[in-house]
Motif scaffolding. Structure first.
Motif, mmCIF file in Angstrom:
data_model
loop_
_atom_site.group_PDB
_atom_site.id
_atom_site.type_symbol
_atom_site.label_atom_id
_atom_site.label_comp_id
_atom_site.label_asym_id
_atom_site.label_seq_id
_atom_site.Cartn_x
_atom_site.Cartn_y
_atom_site.Cartn_z
ATOM 1 N N ARG A 62 3.379 2.107 35.072
ATOM 2 C CA ARG A 62 2.082 2.742 34.817
ATOM 3 C C ARG A 62 2.167 3.692 33.625
ATOM 4 N NH1 ARG A 62 -2.240 4.693 39.333
ATOM 5 N NH2 ARG A 62 -3.957 4.621 37.870
ATOM 6 N N ASN A 63 1.226 3.550 32.742
ATOM 7 C CA ASN A 63 1.217 4.307 31.473
ATOM 8 C C ASN A 63 2.451 4.015 30.623
ATOM 9 O OD1 ASN A 63 -1.226 5.477 32.231
ATOM 10 N ND2 ASN A 63 -0.134 7.010 33.437
ATOM 11 N N ASN A 64 3.095 2.932 30.928
ATOM 12 C CA ASN A 64 4.273 2.504 30.183
ATOM 13 C C ASN A 64 4.108 1.006 29.934
ATOM 14 O OD1 ASN A 64 6.688 3.025 29.042
ATOM 15 N ND2 ASN A 64 7.802 3.367 30.969
ATOM 16 N N THR B 189 -1.916 -0.414 32.385
ATOM 17 C CA THR B 189 -3.083 0.457 32.548
ATOM 18 C C THR B 189 -3.940 -0.112 33.671
ATOM 19 O OG1 THR B 189 -3.046 0.847 30.172
ATOM 20 C CG2 THR B 189 -5.048 1.506 31.335
ATOM 21 N N ARG C 11 -7.639 0.132 35.677
ATOM 22 C CA ARG C 11 -9.001 0.688 35.645
ATOM 23 C C ARG C 11 -9.770 0.233 36.877
ATOM 24 N NH1 ARG C 11 -10.771 -0.949 29.866
ATOM 25 N NH2 ARG C 11 -9.256 0.197 28.657
ATOM 26 N N GLU D 143 -4.087 0.807 42.674
ATOM 27 C CA GLU D 143 -3.865 2.254 42.624
ATOM 28 C C GLU D 143 -3.212 2.782 43.898
ATOM 29 O OE1 GLU D 143 -7.249 4.254 40.045
ATOM 30 O OE2 GLU D 143 -8.059 3.104 41.710
#
Ligand SMILES: Cc1cc2nc3c(=O)[nH]c(=O)nc-3n(C[C@H](O)[C@H](O)[C@H](O)COP(=O)(O)OP(=O)(O)OC[C@H]3O[C@@H](n4cnc5c(N)ncnc54)[C@H](O)[C@@H]3O)c2cc1C
Length: 385
Positions: A193-195, A198, A200, A158
């Protein structure tokens, strides 16, 4: 023993920077499991994380010994380098195996800290230490690879723009050798990311910003393949010596911090009318921890010297990591014992550092795997796995 080259100015500069990030800073982050953004920014601005990037790409072009001194001083100051140490060494795979175009494209940005290459996606939930069994696949479709699978313990994902990813490009049964068929990619996580990607977070016993990541038809341009398709395992292995030496140096720094804390407390704390450090039952464990730390420190320096001389340092890097991780953990345990009840109090920082340093006999490589390496590669014993 002093460093071969005089690294005193670097050591002092790191110490001075770290003085701005005292125990209270780390304690509040630890409570929230928050990322030390300001600390990482300060190290980046000072150029410390670009220590190993050659000057032609905008780095400091320092030696491995100097880079190890930086990581050691961070830990010995009571700070934590784990949130950013990968920025120092993950780029080594691009530097050694990337094309000229990839180096020009990425290394200057990494050196300036504008591009964070902090995420290293190797470990998977089902394969664990058995890297060759990993299941994430990258299948070529024209000018792209399509990635599917999962990684676990992908630390700092992240807080990273790029991820160095190891994935299978040839099914295991069709690969030309046991170690072939895996490839390394530089994934731009800002696009992914988000493509298809993901992330967590995983909450752990210490503040480590680690995550699990999922790939679902994530597209990676073919130009982001590092080196030759199918040779990725070899590239990843070649970067591990640097990682082991630098993590070992961190452990030395941790051990020095614990020994310093324990010595000072044992000198000052008076029980039964005398300093507790006057009792051999208290001073011997501190002395023992110091001896263990110094022995490990010598091995770290030997490994770093071999590395920078371009010699094979696989055995020494592994032994350094093993000795240093054992030394820091022994020193941590001793430090808690020396402090009695106060070893458990948050405000002393000992319990936090105790939790942080516990990691290193497990990751980035666990003790048993180092022992297996020495048994097989140094002692010529049969391979056990
Ligand atoms: C906080 C944290 C951060 C991490 N960050 C990263 C990261 O950024 N990127 C990444 O790719 N990975 C990362 N890892 C993963 C780490 O490298 C692995 O956890 C570690 O290598 C051990 O693998 P495993 O957890 O799968 O254990 P397993 O492989 O399941 O092993 C479990 C235990 O069995 C032992 N064992 C297994 N096989 C053998 C054998 N043949 N002989 C003897 N003993 C054996 C191991 O030594 C270990 O003690 C991280 C892990 C943690 C906990």
């Amino acid at each position: 023993m002093s460093d071969a080259a005089d690294l005193t100015p670097i050591r002092e500069a790191v110490r001075a920077l770290c003085a701005d990030f005292p125990g209270e800073y780390w304690r509040s982050l630890d409570r929230e499991r928050a990322y030390p953004t300001e600390f990482v920014a300060a190290l980046t601005k000072a150029g410390f994380l670009a220590a190993l990037i050659p000057e032609q790409y905008g780095g400091s072009g320092l030696t491995m010994t100097a880079a190890a001194a930086i990581m050691e001083e961070i830990q010995a100051s009571g700070c934590n380098g784990a949130p950013c140490h990968a920025q120092m060494y993950t780029m080594g795979t691009v530097l050694r195996h990337g094309s000229a175009a990839q180096k020009e494209r990425y290394l200057p940005g990494i050196a300036r800290g504008e591009l964070r290459l902090q995420a290293f996606g190797v470990t998977e939930p089902t394969s664990g230490t058995d890297t060759l069994s990993l299941r994430t696949t990258a299948v070529r479709h024209g000018d792209r690879y399509v990635v599917n699978g999962q990684k676990i313990w992908t630390s700092r994902a992240e807080h990273s723009d790029l991820m160095l990813l190891l994935a299978r490009t040839t099914p295991r049964e069709q690969a030309k050798s046991r170690t072939a068929g895996l490839s390394v990619f530089l994934v731009d996580m800002r696009q992914a990311r988000n493509n298809g990607l993901t992330i967590r977070p995983i909450r752990t016993m210490m503040n480590h910003a680690t995550t699990e990541v999922f790939f679902e038809n994530m597209q990676v341009p073919a130009e982001n393949l590092i080196g030759t398709e199918g040779e990725g395992f070899r590239y990843i292995i070649s970067g591990m010596n640097a990682e082991r030496i630098l993590i070992a140096a961190e452990c030395i720094g941790d051990a020095k911090w614990f020994i310093d804390k324990a010595s000072s407390y044992a000198r000052d704390r008076v029980v039964f009318g005398r300093p507790i450090g006057q009792n051999q039952g208290v001073q011997f464990p501190i002395a023992r921890a110091y001896i263990g730390m110094r022995a490990a420190e010598l091995m770290v320096r030997e490994a770093a010297a071999l590395y920078e001389a371009g010699k094979d340092c696989g055995a020494e890097a592994n032994m350094a990591k093993h000795l240093a991780a054992e030394a820091s953990w022994a020193a941590a345990d001793m430090c808690v014992q020396t402090h009695g009840g106060f070893g458990f109090a948050e405000e002393f920082d000992i319990e936090r550092k105790f939790r942080e340093t516990r990691l290193y006999t497990v990751a980035p490589i666990s003790t048993n795997l180092i022992l297996s390496y020495i048994a097989e590669h140094v002692l010529g014993l049969p391979r056990s796995y």
